[in-house]
Scaffold this motif. Structure first.
Motif, PDB file in Angstrom:
ATOM      1  N   ALA A 200      -8.199  -4.055  -8.525  1.00 21.69           N
ATOM      2  CA  ALA A 200      -6.747  -4.048  -8.303  1.00 21.69           C
ATOM      3  C   ALA A 200      -6.170  -5.439  -8.527  1.00 21.69           C
ATOM      4  O   ALA A 200      -6.656  -6.422  -7.965  1.00 21.69           O
ATOM      5  CB  ALA A 200      -6.422  -3.568  -6.895  1.00 21.69           C
ATOM      6  N   ASP A 201      -5.138  -5.521  -9.348  1.00 24.93           N
ATOM      7  CA  ASP A 201      -4.470  -6.800  -9.606  1.00 24.93           C
ATOM      8  C   ASP A 201      -3.425  -7.100  -8.537  1.00 24.93           C
ATOM      9  O   ASP A 201      -3.162  -8.255  -8.216  1.00 24.93           O
ATOM     10  CB  ASP A 201      -3.785  -6.763 -10.977  1.00 24.93           C
ATOM     11  CG  ASP A 201      -4.779  -6.567 -12.108  1.00 24.93           C
ATOM     12  OD1 ASP A 201      -5.569  -7.489 -12.358  1.00 24.93           O
ATOM     13  OD2 ASP A 201      -4.776  -5.483 -12.728  1.00 24.93           O
ATOM     14  N   LYS A 202      -2.832  -6.035  -8.001  1.00 26.78           N
ATOM     15  CA  LYS A 202      -1.805  -6.178  -6.974  1.00 26.78           C
ATOM     16  C   LYS A 202      -1.980  -5.056  -5.959  1.00 26.78           C
ATOM     17  O   LYS A 202      -2.576  -4.023  -6.268  1.00 26.78           O
ATOM     18  CB  LYS A 202      -0.400  -6.104  -7.588  1.00 26.78           C
ATOM     19  CG  LYS A 202      -0.133  -7.148  -8.679  1.00 26.78           C
ATOM     20  CD  LYS A 202       1.208  -6.905  -9.341  1.00 26.78           C
ATOM     21  CE  LYS A 202       1.442  -7.874 -10.488  1.00 26.78           C
ATOM     22  NZ  LYS A 202       2.742  -7.634 -11.172  1.00 26.78           N
ATOM     23  N   ILE A 203      -1.455  -5.268  -4.757  1.00 27.73           N
ATOM     24  CA  ILE A 203      -1.559  -4.273  -3.694  1.00 27.73           C
ATOM     25  C   ILE A 203      -0.173  -3.948  -3.147  1.00 27.73           C
ATOM     26  O   ILE A 203       0.634  -4.840  -2.889  1.00 27.73           O
ATOM     27  CB  ILE A 203      -2.437  -4.789  -2.523  1.00 27.73           C
ATOM     28  CG1 ILE A 203      -3.879  -5.025  -2.985  1.00 27.73           C
ATOM     29  CG2 ILE A 203      -2.409  -3.806  -1.349  1.00 27.73           C
ATOM     30  CD1 ILE A 203      -4.646  -3.770  -3.332  1.00 27.73           C
ATOM     31  N   ALA A 204       0.102  -2.646  -2.998  1.00 21.07           N
ATOM     32  CA  ALA A 204       1.342  -2.181  -2.380  1.00 21.07           C
ATOM     33  C   ALA A 204       0.967  -1.448  -1.091  1.00 21.07           C
ATOM     34  O   ALA A 204       0.120  -0.556  -1.104  1.00 21.07           O
ATOM     35  CB  ALA A 204       2.103  -1.244  -3.312  1.00 21.07           C
ATOM     36  N   HIS A 205       1.585  -1.837   0.001  1.00 16.38           N
ATOM     37  CA  HIS A 205       1.277  -1.212   1.287  1.00 16.38           C
ATOM     38  C   HIS A 205       2.213  -0.052   1.612  1.00 16.38           C
ATOM     39  O   HIS A 205       2.002   0.673   2.581  1.00 16.38           O
ATOM     40  CB  HIS A 205       1.328  -2.262   2.398  1.00 16.38           C
ATOM     41  CG  HIS A 205       0.335  -3.371   2.206  1.00 16.38           C
ATOM     42  ND1 HIS A 205      -1.032  -3.189   2.346  1.00 16.38           N
ATOM     43  CD2 HIS A 205       0.508  -4.672   1.847  1.00 16.38           C
ATOM     44  CE1 HIS A 205      -1.660  -4.334   2.093  1.00 16.38           C
ATOM     45  NE2 HIS A 205      -0.755  -5.238   1.789  1.00 16.38           N
ATOM     46  N   SER A 206       3.247   0.127   0.785  1.00 13.28           N
ATOM     47  CA  SER A 206       4.169   1.248   0.957  1.00 13.28           C
ATOM     48  C   SER A 206       4.794   1.550  -0.400  1.00 13.28           C
ATOM     49  O   SER A 206       4.818   0.684  -1.286  1.00 13.28           O
ATOM     50  CB  SER A 206       5.267   0.895   1.966  1.00 13.28           C
ATOM     51  OG  SER A 206       6.103  -0.125   1.437  1.00 13.28           O
ATOM     52  N   PRO A 207       5.310   2.761  -0.588  1.00 12.27           N
ATOM     53  CA  PRO A 207       5.952   3.094  -1.868  1.00 12.27           C
ATOM     54  C   PRO A 207       7.087   2.139  -2.229  1.00 12.27           C
ATOM     55  O   PRO A 207       7.292   1.808  -3.399  1.00 12.27           O
ATOM     56  CB  PRO A 207       6.474   4.516  -1.634  1.00 12.27           C
ATOM     57  CG  PRO A 207       5.512   5.097  -0.642  1.00 12.27           C
ATOM     58  CD  PRO A 207       5.206   3.953   0.294  1.00 12.27           C
ATOM     59  N   GLU A 208       7.819   1.665  -1.205  1.00  8.97           N
ATOM     60  CA  GLU A 208       8.956   0.771  -1.464  1.00  8.97           C
ATOM     61  C   GLU A 208       8.549  -0.525  -2.144  1.00  8.97           C
ATOM     62  O   GLU A 208       9.371  -1.169  -2.807  1.00  8.97           O
ATOM     63  CB  GLU A 208       9.683   0.430  -0.150  1.00  8.97           C
ATOM     64  CG  GLU A 208      10.313   1.619   0.539  1.00  8.97           C
ATOM     65  CD  GLU A 208       9.441   2.212   1.623  1.00  8.97           C
ATOM     66  OE1 GLU A 208       9.976   2.571   2.673  1.00  8.97           O
ATOM     67  OE2 GLU A 208       8.216   2.312   1.404  1.00  8.97           O
ATOM     68  N   GLU A 209       7.275  -0.922  -1.984  1.00  4.23           N
ATOM     69  CA  GLU A 209       6.812  -2.178  -2.570  1.00  4.23           C
ATOM     70  C   GLU A 209       6.463  -2.050  -4.056  1.00  4.23           C
ATOM     71  O   GLU A 209       6.382  -3.050  -4.758  1.00  4.23           O
ATOM     72  CB  GLU A 209       5.591  -2.697  -1.804  1.00  4.23           C
ATOM     73  CG  GLU A 209       5.888  -3.127  -0.373  1.00  4.23           C
ATOM     74  CD  GLU A 209       4.641  -3.643   0.329  1.00  4.23           C
ATOM     75  OE1 GLU A 209       3.665  -4.032  -0.364  1.00  4.23           O
ATOM     76  OE2 GLU A 209       4.633  -3.648   1.574  1.00  4.23           O
ATOM     77  N   ILE A 210       6.262  -0.828  -4.532  1.00  4.89           N
ATOM     78  CA  ILE A 210       5.795  -0.637  -5.906  1.00  4.89           C
ATOM     79  C   ILE A 210       6.772  -1.154  -6.960  1.00  4.89           C
ATOM     80  O   ILE A 210       6.363  -1.891  -7.878  1.00  4.89           O
ATOM     81  CB  ILE A 210       5.434   0.857  -6.156  1.00  4.89           C
ATOM     82  CG1 ILE A 210       4.290   1.280  -5.241  1.00  4.89           C
ATOM     83  CG2 ILE A 210       5.050   1.071  -7.631  1.00  4.89           C
ATOM     84  CD1 ILE A 210       3.995   2.791  -5.258  1.00  4.89           C
ATOM     85  N   PRO A 211       8.067  -0.827  -6.895  1.00  4.63           N
ATOM     86  CA  PRO A 211       8.983  -1.317  -7.926  1.00  4.63           C
ATOM     87  C   PRO A 211       8.974  -2.837  -8.077  1.00  4.63           C
ATOM     88  O   PRO A 211       9.030  -3.358  -9.195  1.00  4.63           O
ATOM     89  CB  PRO A 211      10.356  -0.811  -7.458  1.00  4.63           C
ATOM     90  CG  PRO A 211      10.038   0.407  -6.677  1.00  4.63           C
ATOM     91  CD  PRO A 211       8.765   0.062  -5.949  1.00  4.63           C
ATOM     92  N   GLY A 212       8.862  -3.548  -6.972  1.00  9.75           N
ATOM     93  CA  GLY A 212       8.849  -5.007  -7.028  1.00  9.75           C
ATOM     94  C   GLY A 212       7.622  -5.569  -7.733  1.00  9.75           C
ATOM     95  O   GLY A 212       7.632  -6.708  -8.203  1.00  9.75           O
ATOM     96  N   LEU A 213       6.576  -4.748  -7.817  1.00 13.72           N
ATOM     97  CA  LEU A 213       5.343  -5.195  -8.456  1.00 13.72           C
ATOM     98  C   LEU A 213       5.286  -4.820  -9.937  1.00 13.72           C
ATOM     99  O   LEU A 213       4.522  -5.402 -10.689  1.00 13.72           O
ATOM    100  CB  LEU A 213       4.125  -4.598  -7.743  1.00 13.72           C
ATOM    101  CG  LEU A 213       3.963  -4.993  -6.260  1.00 13.72           C
ATOM    102  CD1 LEU A 213       2.754  -4.272  -5.674  1.00 13.72           C
ATOM    103  CD2 LEU A 213       3.806  -6.496  -6.111  1.00 13.72           C
ATOM    104  N   VAL A 214       6.094  -3.849 -10.343  1.00 12.32           N
ATOM    105  CA  VAL A 214       6.043  -3.407 -11.745  1.00 12.32           C
ATOM    106  C   VAL A 214       7.307  -3.717 -12.529  1.00 12.32           C
ATOM    107  O   VAL A 214       7.257  -3.862 -13.757  1.00 12.32           O
ATOM    108  CB  VAL A 214       5.761  -1.883 -11.861  1.00 12.32           C
ATOM    109  CG1 VAL A 214       4.442  -1.538 -11.215  1.00 12.32           C
ATOM    110  CG2 VAL A 214       6.887  -1.058 -11.263  1.00 12.32           C
ATOM    111  N   VAL A 215       8.441  -3.805 -11.859  1.00 12.58           N
ATOM    112  CA  VAL A 215       9.696  -4.071 -12.561  1.00 12.58           C
ATOM    113  C   VAL A 215       9.856  -5.567 -12.788  1.00 12.58           C
ATOM    114  O   VAL A 215       9.959  -6.337 -11.834  1.00 12.58           O
ATOM    115  CB  VAL A 215      10.905  -3.518 -11.756  1.00 12.58           C
ATOM    116  CG1 VAL A 215      12.206  -3.899 -12.464  1.00 12.58           C
ATOM    117  CG2 VAL A 215      10.798  -2.012 -11.603  1.00 12.58           C
ATOM    118  N   VAL A 216       9.814  -5.974 -14.057  1.00 12.13           N
ATOM    119  CA  VAL A 216       9.911  -7.396 -14.382  1.00 12.13           C
ATOM    120  C   VAL A 216      11.063  -7.644 -15.348  1.00 12.13           C
ATOM    121  O   VAL A 216      11.560  -6.731 -15.971  1.00 12.13           O
ATOM    122  CB  VAL A 216       8.594  -7.913 -15.012  1.00 12.13           C
ATOM    123  CG1 VAL A 216       7.472  -7.868 -13.990  1.00 12.13           C
ATOM    124  CG2 VAL A 216       8.210  -7.089 -16.230  1.00 12.13           C
TER     125      VAL A 216
END
Length: 216
Positions: A200-216
């Motif tokens: 894993a390159d990044k970790i999301a602890h909730s669904p809300e965190e996912i966009p911040g990790l993929v949207v650039v």
């Protein structure tokens, strides 16, 4: 980074299938004459290919036995189990946010695609995905790496343009096999340690965190 497509695992990432999967495994074991473990003892079965789980549960690699176990599992799953499922909170909003940002979204699950599509439709998410990909009932593309390869070829995507989001090691391993960025989610059934250990390159602890990790 020129990411344009996000692949989402289904079980443990978009939906929580605990009730349906554990009850169907218990049903199959009872029908085969085995005492079924409690549901909490079967959580490790959520994510991996079902044949792999039955192989460990029954301590066998006998194709005939595994085929019968899977048939019994599917007898209940196809009519009852796939509906014993809940959508994780904020998943709809998460996928919408990613799509509004201009990204394509796909479901990439080891589950047979005929079940996956029914589940996505049931939760009203079909319009939020450009495609729903899964395995065939005969086991074709049940390995996540093979499934991802199929999606890349079918959708004409480059590995550098894709991110995989999933909750188990199989998602991370499949992504890394194709040099794809992998985001592990800890609200599903894999631990942060499992996810990081397998790439894993990044970790999301909730669904809300996912966009911040993929949207650039």
């Amino acid at each position: 980074m020129s990411v344009c497509a996000i692949l989402f695992d289904l079980d443990g990432t978009l939906t929580d299938p605990k009730l349906g999967i554990t009850r169907c495994i218990q049903y199959a074991l009872v029908e085969l004459g085995y005492p079924p473990p409690e549901a909490e003892e079967l959580l490790w079965c959520i994510g991996p290919p079902i044949q792999e789980s039955f192989s460990q549960l029954l301590q066998t690699s006998d194709h005939g036995v595994l085929k019968e176990a899977i048939a019994l599992y599917r007898r209940r799953y196809s009519t009852i189990g796939l509906w014993e499922n809940t959508l994780y909170p904020q998943i709809t909003e998460t996928v919408k946010e990613i799509r509004v940002a201009g990204y394509k979204t796909f479901v990439a699950t080891s589950k047979p695609h005929i079940y996956a599509k029914q589940i996505i439709e049931y939760f009203g998410l079909l319009s939020l995905f450009d495609g729903v990909y899964g395995s065939e009932l005969d086991g074709t593309r049940v390995v996540k790496g093979e499934l991802i390869h199929y999606i890349l070829v079918t959708e004409n995507l480059l590995s550098a343009d894709v991110v995989m989001v999933g909750d188990r090691k199989h998602d991370m391993i499949g992504a890394k096999l194709h040099n794809i960025t992998a985001i592990g989610v800890t609200y599903g059934y894999g631990t942060e340690e499992e996810l990081k250990t397998h790439g894993a390159d990044k970790i999301a602890h909730s669904p809300e965190e996912i966009p911040g990790l993929v949207v650039v």
